[in-house]
Design a protein around this motif. Structure first.
Motif, PDB file in Angstrom:
ATOM      1  N   ALA A 168     -84.153 -10.904  41.463  1.00 15.25           N
ATOM      2  CA  ALA A 168     -85.123 -10.578  42.508  1.00 15.25           C
ATOM      3  C   ALA A 168     -84.635  -9.468  43.426  1.00 15.25           C
ATOM      4  CB  ALA A 168     -85.445 -11.832  43.328  1.00 15.25           C
ATOM      5  N   GLU A 169     -83.315  -9.265  43.475  1.00 15.22           N
ATOM      6  CA  GLU A 169     -82.786  -8.202  44.337  1.00 15.22           C
ATOM      7  C   GLU A 169     -83.250  -6.816  43.907  1.00 15.22           C
ATOM      8  OE1 GLU A 169     -79.604  -9.114  41.220  1.00 15.22           O
ATOM      9  OE2 GLU A 169     -80.893 -10.266  42.564  1.00 15.22           O
ATOM     10  N   THR A 170     -83.784  -6.704  42.681  1.00 16.40           N
ATOM     11  CA  THR A 170     -84.346  -5.427  42.235  1.00 16.40           C
ATOM     12  C   THR A 170     -85.456  -4.972  43.174  1.00 16.40           C
ATOM     13  OG1 THR A 170     -83.838  -6.008  39.938  1.00 16.40           O
ATOM     14  CG2 THR A 170     -85.411  -4.238  40.276  1.00 16.40           C
ATOM     15  N   ILE A 171     -86.131  -5.911  43.806  1.00 13.66           N
ATOM     16  CA  ILE A 171     -87.207  -5.582  44.743  1.00 13.66           C
ATOM     17  C   ILE A 171     -86.692  -4.676  45.864  1.00 13.66           C
ATOM     18  CG2 ILE A 171     -88.736  -6.606  46.497  1.00 13.66           C
ATOM     19  CD1 ILE A 171     -89.039  -9.020  44.612  1.00 13.66           C
ATOM     20  N   LEU A 172     -85.430  -4.819  46.235  1.00 12.75           N
ATOM     21  CA  LEU A 172     -84.871  -4.013  47.323  1.00 12.75           C
ATOM     22  C   LEU A 172     -84.829  -2.530  46.973  1.00 12.75           C
ATOM     23  CD1 LEU A 172     -81.873  -6.251  48.456  1.00 12.75           C
ATOM     24  CD2 LEU A 172     -84.213  -6.225  49.338  1.00 12.75           C
ATOM     25  N   ARG A 173     -84.851  -2.204  45.690  1.00 17.48           N
ATOM     26  CA  ARG A 173     -84.783  -0.804  45.270  1.00 17.48           C
ATOM     27  C   ARG A 173     -86.156  -0.170  45.121  1.00 17.48           C
ATOM     28  NH1 ARG A 173     -80.854  -3.056  41.630  1.00 17.48           N
ATOM     29  NH2 ARG A 173     -82.235  -2.722  39.843  1.00 17.48           N
ATOM     30  N   MET A 174     -87.189  -0.950  45.349  1.00 14.77           N
ATOM     31  CA  MET A 174     -88.542  -0.424  45.218  1.00 14.77           C
ATOM     32  C   MET A 174     -88.945   0.364  46.460  1.00 14.77           C
ATOM     33  SD  MET A 174     -90.483  -3.705  43.500  1.00 14.77           S
ATOM     34  CE  MET A 174     -89.972  -4.363  41.919  1.00 14.77           C
ATOM     35  N   ARG A 175     -90.006   1.136  46.350  1.00 11.11           N
ATOM     36  CA  ARG A 175     -90.538   1.851  47.505  1.00 11.11           C
ATOM     37  C   ARG A 175     -90.965   0.858  48.579  1.00 11.11           C
ATOM     38  NH1 ARG A 175     -95.215   5.712  45.400  1.00 11.11           N
ATOM     39  NH2 ARG A 175     -96.205   3.687  45.699  1.00 11.11           N
ATOM     40  N   LYS A 176     -91.020   1.328  49.814  1.00 12.71           N
ATOM     41  CA  LYS A 176     -91.286   0.445  50.944  1.00 12.71           C
ATOM     42  C   LYS A 176     -92.553  -0.374  50.748  1.00 12.71           C
ATOM     43  CE  LYS A 176     -93.011   2.028  54.750  1.00 12.71           C
ATOM     44  NZ  LYS A 176     -93.192   2.706  56.056  1.00 12.71           N
ATOM     45  N   ASP A 177     -93.661   0.273  50.350  1.00 10.60           N
ATOM     46  CA  ASP A 177     -94.916  -0.463  50.228  1.00 10.60           C
ATOM     47  C   ASP A 177     -94.843  -1.516  49.128  1.00 10.60           C
ATOM     48  OD1 ASP A 177     -94.733   1.490  48.281  1.00 10.60           O
ATOM     49  OD2 ASP A 177     -96.884   1.900  48.241  1.00 10.60           O
ATOM     50  N   SER A 178     -94.213  -1.171  47.987  1.00 12.03           N
ATOM     51  CA  SER A 178     -94.072  -2.130  46.889  1.00 12.03           C
ATOM     52  C   SER A 178     -93.150  -3.275  47.278  1.00 12.03           C
ATOM     53  CB  SER A 178     -93.539  -1.436  45.634  1.00 12.03           C
ATOM     54  OG  SER A 178     -94.449  -0.448  45.183  1.00 12.03           O
ATOM     55  N   ARG A 179     -92.074  -2.931  47.996  1.00  8.75           N
ATOM     56  CA  ARG A 179     -91.130  -3.965  48.447  1.00  8.75           C
ATOM     57  C   ARG A 179     -91.808  -4.946  49.389  1.00  8.75           C
ATOM     58  NH1 ARG A 179     -87.769  -3.442  52.912  1.00  8.75           N
ATOM     59  NH2 ARG A 179     -88.030  -1.180  52.882  1.00  8.75           N
ATOM     60  N   HIS A 180     -92.563  -4.426  50.338  1.00 11.53           N
ATOM     61  CA  HIS A 180     -93.259  -5.293  51.288  1.00 11.53           C
ATOM     62  C   HIS A 180     -94.232  -6.225  50.565  1.00 11.53           C
ATOM     63  CE1 HIS A 180     -92.559  -2.384  54.932  1.00 11.53           C
ATOM     64  NE2 HIS A 180     -91.454  -2.926  54.467  1.00 11.53           N
ATOM     65  N   LYS A 181     -95.008  -5.671  49.637  1.00 10.37           N
ATOM     66  CA  LYS A 181     -95.989  -6.475  48.912  1.00 10.37           C
ATOM     67  C   LYS A 181     -95.310  -7.512  48.021  1.00 10.37           C
ATOM     68  CE  LYS A 181     -99.563  -2.893  48.857  1.00 10.37           C
ATOM     69  NZ  LYS A 181    -100.343  -1.949  48.012  1.00 10.37           N
ATOM     70  N   SER A 182     -94.186  -7.135  47.423  1.00 12.54           N
ATOM     71  CA  SER A 182     -93.473  -8.074  46.552  1.00 12.54           C
ATOM     72  C   SER A 182     -92.932  -9.259  47.338  1.00 12.54           C
ATOM     73  CB  SER A 182     -92.334  -7.352  45.828  1.00 12.54           C
ATOM     74  OG  SER A 182     -92.836  -6.349  44.966  1.00 12.54           O
ATOM     75  N   LEU A 183     -92.343  -8.988  48.512  1.00 16.80           N
ATOM     76  CA  LEU A 183     -91.831 -10.073  49.342  1.00 16.80           C
ATOM     77  C   LEU A 183     -92.971 -10.966  49.832  1.00 16.80           C
ATOM     78  CD1 LEU A 183     -89.144  -8.069  51.336  1.00 16.80           C
ATOM     79  CD2 LEU A 183     -88.708  -9.914  49.703  1.00 16.80           C
ATOM     80  N   ASN A 184     -94.091 -10.358  50.150  1.00 12.61           N
ATOM     81  CA  ASN A 184     -95.252 -11.169  50.519  1.00 12.61           C
ATOM     82  C   ASN A 184     -95.736 -12.010  49.345  1.00 12.61           C
ATOM     83  OD1 ASN A 184     -96.469 -11.111  53.248  1.00 12.61           O
ATOM     84  ND2 ASN A 184     -96.267  -8.896  53.013  1.00 12.61           N
ATOM     85  N   GLY A 185     -95.602 -11.447  48.133  1.00  9.95           N
ATOM     86  CA  GLY A 185     -95.973 -12.211  46.944  1.00  9.95           C
ATOM     87  C   GLY A 185     -95.118 -13.453  46.781  1.00  9.95           C
ATOM     88  N   ILE A 186     -93.811 -13.318  47.026  1.00  7.98           N
ATOM     89  CA  ILE A 186     -92.912 -14.467  46.950  1.00  7.98           C
ATOM     90  C   ILE A 186     -93.291 -15.496  48.010  1.00  7.98           C
ATOM     91  CG2 ILE A 186     -90.517 -15.239  47.186  1.00  7.98           C
ATOM     92  CD1 ILE A 186     -89.662 -12.536  46.076  1.00  7.98           C
ATOM     93  N   ARG A 187     -93.660 -14.998  49.200  1.00 12.23           N
ATOM     94  CA  ARG A 187     -94.086 -15.925  50.255  1.00 12.23           C
ATOM     95  C   ARG A 187     -95.311 -16.718  49.805  1.00 12.23           C
ATOM     96  NH1 ARG A 187     -98.053 -16.121  53.732  1.00 12.23           N
ATOM     97  NH2 ARG A 187     -98.751 -13.998  53.323  1.00 12.23           N
ATOM     98  N   GLN A 188     -96.266 -16.045  49.173  1.00 10.07           N
ATOM     99  CA  GLN A 188     -97.468 -16.739  48.716  1.00 10.07           C
ATOM    100  C   GLN A 188     -97.147 -17.769  47.638  1.00 10.07           C
ATOM    101  OE1 GLN A 188     -99.698 -12.742  48.492  1.00 10.07           O
ATOM    102  NE2 GLN A 188    -101.315 -14.267  48.567  1.00 10.07           N
ATOM    103  N   ILE A 189     -96.226 -17.416  46.740  1.00 13.22           N
ATOM    104  CA  ILE A 189     -95.806 -18.373  45.712  1.00 13.22           C
ATOM    105  C   ILE A 189     -95.151 -19.581  46.364  1.00 13.22           C
ATOM    106  CG2 ILE A 189     -94.169 -18.747  43.830  1.00 13.22           C
ATOM    107  CD1 ILE A 189     -94.719 -15.900  42.905  1.00 13.22           C
ATOM    108  N   ALA A 190     -94.266 -19.324  47.330  1.00 10.60           N
ATOM    109  CA  ALA A 190     -93.582 -20.428  48.016  1.00 10.60           C
ATOM    110  C   ALA A 190     -94.576 -21.317  48.753  1.00 10.60           C
ATOM    111  CB  ALA A 190     -92.544 -19.871  48.991  1.00 10.60           C
ATOM    112  N   ASP A 191     -95.564 -20.712  49.390  1.00 13.84           N
ATOM    113  CA  ASP A 191     -96.566 -21.494  50.124  1.00 13.84           C
ATOM    114  C   ASP A 191     -97.429 -22.341  49.194  1.00 13.84           C
ATOM    115  OD1 ASP A 191     -95.652 -20.461  52.489  1.00 13.84           O
ATOM    116  OD2 ASP A 191     -97.248 -18.966  52.701  1.00 13.84           O
ATOM    117  N   ALA A 192     -97.674 -21.812  47.988  1.00 14.14           N
ATOM    118  CA  ALA A 192     -98.577 -22.508  47.063  1.00 14.14           C
ATOM    119  C   ALA A 192     -97.852 -23.427  46.093  1.00 14.14           C
ATOM    120  CB  ALA A 192     -99.388 -21.481  46.265  1.00 14.14           C
TER     121      ALA A 192
END
Length: 440
Positions: A247-271
């Motif tokens: 998952a640390e690969t997300i840190l190398r993504m562009r800012k917008d993709s990184r933000h959306k990916s982390l939000n995606g993990i949050r949604q998975i965790a919430d659901a």
């Protein structure tokens, strides 16, 4: 040590020669991780009793996160789960698009009898179970209306299992796949299974048969995953385990993709708790979890899964499961296990040439090559150790004690950092907190 087939032994050593984590047989040399493995077994028991859960494997480079995740999948399959192993990539997997994640999950969907692309086999098992249930209830399987009865039962089960929340296209495609198989049209049935797996390369003619248009979108993918999960359980499996590795690969993504990916993990965790029978297992480095450009920058996610330790002790049952770096004794133990299963012709020569004394010297030499950092060496050590056993096997005159010399080769980025003595922490030029809006 569990029994292991000759094919699995060959797979293990071929993988280690390439510096890779084997996909099978790794429980034969899994040492020093009993407590962490037991915690993952506890997670399997939870989801096997109709709970939904999420767990995060935390550790630095060389701690064995991928190894632990692979071992968890093997343990899950042995306990009757279906599994999927997905590696985060900024090339062919954009984690901020859940249709992309769904496609990879389905591509890597496997069971103990079908390692990859198992949806078709799972569907067949579910249909067979429905047919068997009807026959046991006294329905004549030679009657003209038997297929229609099965089709009706499949529809009723889908609606019941998914609580009526499955997309209409999902149910219609399942029904159409059944009809096509009964008519002997395996080509279109296979095409629709590919569509159900998220493929964007299904012919319009095949989709027309099921009256669907377009492909599975990012906003619908979680609903399709719920439907697949219920079919997996209806087919007789205890549930589904999905690994999201690196998952640390997300840190190398562009800012917008990184933000959306982390939000995606949050949604998975919430659901997660609303998907009974599903375990998500993420792996990541401390940098991924603890820095502002990672999980720590998204307060809702960080508050929920933050890592807590007290006096150097950390509970195994919290959201993040910490993996400790290798030490000298653990490396020696792994080497002895591998020597035990090595497929050599002359066992006495192997044990004499690759002795415990030589193993200790090899650990010392490889560790010295990385400035004494034992935690960074497992990949290089295991590759070097297998090479020494291969040389002994292939050359009667080869003596590791006299002719061995180690020099690190084909270094990863992390290994290069250790050898260079530079600071491995990435300095982020964009250290903004992650916005909290939904991504999907």
């Amino acid at each position: 040590m569990t029994s292991i087939t000759g094919r699995d032994v060959e797979h293990i050593f071929e993988s280690l020669r390439k510096g890779l984590v084997p996909e099978r047989g790794i429980d034969t040399f899994a040492v020093g991780i009993e407590k962490q493995r037991n915690e993952l077994h506890r997670q399997l028991e939870l989801v096997g009793s109709h709970e939904g859960s999420i767990k995060f494997l935390r550790g630095g480079y060389g701690c064995g996160k991928t190894f632990m995740a692979r071992l968890a999948l093997l343990d899950a399959q042995a306990r009757g789960f279906a599994t999927s192993f997905v590696v985060v990539s900024d090339n062919d997997l954009h984690f901020h698009r859940f249709d992309d994640v769904y496609r990879k999950v389905m591509t890597e969907l496997g069971t103990a009898s079908c390692p990859r692309g198992a949806l078709g086999d799972i569907l067949d098992r579910w249909i067979g179970a429905v047919e068997e249930t009807l026959v046991n209830a006294g329905v004549d399987d030679t009657a003209d209306d038997f297929d229609e009865r099965v089709r009706k039962r499949l529809n009723e089960d889908l609606v019941s299992l998914t609580g009526g929340n499955a997309p209409e296209d999902f149910i219609r495609v399942i029904q159409t796949i059944f009809d096509l198989k009964q008519d002997g049209n395996v080509v279109d049935a296979g095409a629709l299974i590919s569509w159900l797996c998220g493929s964007g390369n299904v012919a319009a003619s095949a989709k027309k048969v099921a009256q669907v248009k377009g492909d599975i979108g990012s906003r619908d993918a979680l609903h399709y995953l719920r439907g697949v999960l219920e079919i997996v359980k209806a087919a007789g499996y205890k549930g589904l385990v999905i690994v999201i590795d690196e998952a640390e690969t997300i840190l190398r993504m562009r800012k917008d993709s990184r933000h959306k990916s982390l939000n995606g993990i949050r949604q998975i965790a919430d659901a997660a708790s609303s998907y009974p029978g599903l375990l998500w297992l993420f792996t990541g480095t401390a940098e991924f979890f603890d820095t502002r450009h990672g999980v720590a920058g998204l307060t809702p996610l960080h508050d929920r899964i933050r890592f807590i330790s007290s006096g150097g002790f950390a509970s195994l049952r919290q959201a993040q499961l910490e993996l400790k770096p290798f030490d000298t004794e653990r490396l020696k133990a792994v080497a002895l296990r591998l020597r035990e299963i090595y497929p050599g012709q002359d066992r006495s020569r192997l044990e004499s040439a690759v002795s415990q004394e030589f193993i200790e010297r090899l650990v010392a030499n490889v560790t010295a090559g990385f400035k004494g950092d034992v935690g960074i060496v497992p990949r290089q050590f295991l590759r070097e150790f297998v090479t020494q056993m291969d040389l002994v096997e292939e050359n009667k005159d080869y003596s590791p004690a006299e002719q061995y010399g180690f020099k690190p080769t084909e270094l990863s980025t992390e290994e290069q950092t250790v050898l260079s003595g530079t600071n491995g922490n990435r300095e982020s030029k964009d250290d903004e907190l992650v916005p909290t809006e939904d991504a999907w």
